[in-house]
Design an enzyme around this catalytic site. Structure first.
Site, short mmCIF file in Angstrom:
data_model
loop_
_atom_site.label_atom_id
_atom_site.label_comp_id
_atom_site.label_asym_id
_atom_site.label_seq_id
_atom_site.Cartn_x
_atom_site.Cartn_y
_atom_site.Cartn_z
N HIS A 209 -2.64 2.96 -4.70
CA HIS A 209 -2.16 2.37 -3.40
C HIS A 209 -0.60 2.02 -3.65
CE1 HIS A 209 -5.79 2.68 -1.09
NE2 HIS A 209 -6.46 2.48 -2.18
N ASP B 171 0.93 -1.20 -0.17
CA ASP B 171 -0.04 0.04 0.10
C ASP B 171 0.77 1.05 0.13
OD1 ASP B 171 -2.35 1.73 0.28
OD2 ASP B 171 -3.38 -0.13 0.73
N GLU C 11 -9.98 2.70 -5.26
CA GLU C 11 -9.47 3.87 -5.06
C GLU C 11 -8.22 4.31 -5.75
OE1 GLU C 11 -10.84 4.33 -0.38
OE2 GLU C 11 -9.05 3.21 -1.02
C1 ACM Z 1 -11.06 -0.39 0.58
O1 ACM Z 1 -11.48 -0.31 1.57
N1 ACM Z 1 -10.59 0.61 0.21
C2 ACM Z 1 -11.12 -1.70 -0.27
#
Ligand code: ACM
Ligand code: ZN
Length: 550
Positions: A276, A206, A340
């Protein structure tokens, strides 16, 4: 298997076993019939069909060893040839673990008579689950390590026929925001195994840290696994300035995968892409749209610095990383994230824009050209992983654009993604933030003395109330593979806190995942938690939330 719970029908007398034993099993079995009488198990010989794998024999053997030790009378273990035939001829007694290929891959049955315990399963999962059920039926001391001769080491005579409702019974762990040593990961797996979960979703990469050694890109475990500080509490404007890091070597990954496999758990690694990825960019800045410089994030949230989708070097990187990941994790799925991914950089990047033109992508009112570009990345990676024999799972966002057939959607934003995915013919797993985010507080009482957490609430009752098939067309219900909870660790930095957030919500999750529709009973569940499962968790040495709201 008939999905009926027939409890107490034949409850004529039960002189020795703990009262309510069958009612207290978590997750509640599909079918459990109480009979008259009970069986003493301390000192009972355990015999396992040698047709089972060495791992199954080892699991039964270590169960017998522990029972013998805790109960004060050795339970000898053997795997004699011809066990099934000897049993059929009525020549053998004890606790017998027999192979029955007519049962489904995760099913098992237990028949307790006055002097015998007969367990049947077709393979290792069923046997492992039967052992967990037997543990649940014994005094909680069986979960501890102290001799407890004075407990009643008996099982009630009964017939249990059991198998799970859902094949995917997952629990996720974020090892990026905080790094969990192998020993703690193993404890996490132990807790999962106790309640018959079978998929460990391991979030390994991440913005705040890369946690897996990749031989082809060594800087990932030299640079990308470090950040120069961690934000304190909820203060997004500063950090503690303390260097923080950690990663799993490939040997450690193999160790965890093997440990999980012995407990019937498949590890599903996640390499979150193309967003990420800030930590990876800090080690290999040429993979970003601007070339950096980048640094692993010292605060929580989602960075808008992502992998450049316009450069071939990005795909070389991903293919090399995923080749090693595919080797390390034998399961059929790799989770490729996809959530995201901000598109700001891609909109400004000449390489990304050139790729968009080359592919003829454009805004069409439903999705933007950049969303279609992410879809292109997802499909390319899906095709690549298919050459390694792997299928992909992605978060809800992979539904943007046109996912390729065979992708599985993990629905986190709610349940709508899973409903849509199943309607469009994709497999889906439910992990909705509304019910399954264990980084949220466990109580809606603002005055409760709770540890730091994400600013939302998921109570025990909330997770227990999840109806996984709500809104799903019954004709598409087979696409719902199961249910999972997620434990993001931005606000969690110690093993005690991690276990506190996991437990006892994991137990509620297990009944959602395991129990036949309509068989869950919140009142029974809360009573069993208090009376039986809290002592179990205590004996097993876990930290857990001891307050039940009500
Ligand atoms: C997430 O909680 N962004 C998968
Ligand atoms: Zn770019």
């Amino acid at each position: 298997m008939k999905r009926l719970l027939i409890l107490g029908i034949l409850c004529l007398s039960m002189p020795f076993a703990r009262a309510g034993v069958l009612e207290d099993i978590v997750p509640r079995p599909a079918e459990a019939v109480l009979l008259r009488g009970s069986a003493h198990v301390s000192g009972l010989p355990f015999k396992c069909d040698p047709a089972f794998s060495p791992d199954v024999q080892a699991a039964v053997g270590s169960f017998a060893a522990r029972l013998g030790y805790i109960s004060g009378r050795t339970c000898p273990f053997s795997a004699p040839p011809g066990l099934s035939e000897a049993f059929a001829a009525g020549k053998v007694k004890g606790a017998l673990f027999l192979r029955d290929s007519s049962l489904g891959p995760e099913a098992y049955s237990i028949e307790v008579g006055s002097g015998s315990v007969i367990v049947r399963a077709s393979g290792s999962s069923g046997i492992l689950y039967s052992l967990e059920t037997l543990r649940q039926m014994l005094p909680a001391a069986i979960y501890g390590d102290k001799v407890a001769e004075k407990e009643r080491w008996t099982l009630p005579c009964c017939i249990i026929r059991d198998e799970p409702r859902f094949a995917w019974r997952g629990m996720h762990l974020d090892s990026s925001r905080h790094f969990w040593p192998v020993e703690e990961v193993k404890r996490y797996l132990d807790a999962m195994a106790m309640y018959k979960l079978n998929r460990f979703h391991w979030h390994l990469t991440d913005d705040q840290g890369w946690r897996i050694e990749i031989k082809a890109y060594p800087l990932l475990s030299q640079i990308a696994c470090w950040r120069e500080g961690t934000m304190v509490g909820r203060d997004f404007s500063s950090n503690d300035g303390i260097r923080y890091g950690g990663f799993y070597t490939q040997d450690e990954i193999r160790e965890v995968v093997a440990y999980a496999a012995r407990r019937g758990i498949t590890v599903v690694p996640e390499v979150d892409l193309p967003g990420h990825m800030l930590a990876a960019l800090s080690a290999y800045p040429h993979l970003g749209c601007t070339g950096g410089p980048y640094a692993a994030w010292t605060r929580w949230g989602v960075s808008d610095q992502v992998l450049c989708a316009g450069k071939e070097s990005t795909f070389e990187f991903l293919e090399a990383v995923l080749s090693e990941v595919a080797e390390l994790f034998p399961g059929e799925y790799i989770h490729i994230g996809g959530d995201e991914c901000p598109k700001d950089e891609w909109r400004k990047c000449p390489d990304c824009q050139a790729k968009i033109r080359e592919l003829g992508l454009h805004d069409d009112g439903r999705f933007t050209a950049e969303q279609y570009l992410q879809n292109y990345v997802t499909r390319r990676i899906q095709d690549f992983l298919a050459t390694k024999g792997k299928k992909i799972i992605g978060w809800d966002e992979i539904l943007e654009g046109e996912p390729a057939p065979g992708a599985t959607v993990m629905s986190w934003q709610g349940t709508a993604g899973a409903v849509e995915a199943s309607a469009r013919g994709f497999d889906a797993i439910l992990a909705p933030v509304s019910h399954c985010y264990f980084d949220y507080r466990q109580t809606d009482d603002p005055d409760a003395d709770e540890p730091l957490s994400f600013n939302g609430v998921v109570t025990l009752e909330r997770i227990y109330s999840l109806d996984p098939l709500a809104g799903v067309d019954p004709a598409q219900a087979h696409h719902i593979l199961g249910v999972q909870a997620n434990l993001w660790t931005e606000y969690i930095s110690t093993p005690e806190h991690l276990e506190y957030m996991l437990l006892p919500r994991l137990l509620a999750l297990s009944e959602v995942q395991w129990c036949p529709a309509g068989q869950r009973d919140p009142e029974r569940f809360l009573r069993v938690l208090r009376e039986h499962e809290f002592p179990v968790l205590e004996q097993a040495g876990f930290n857990y939330r001891k307050t039940i709201n009500q």
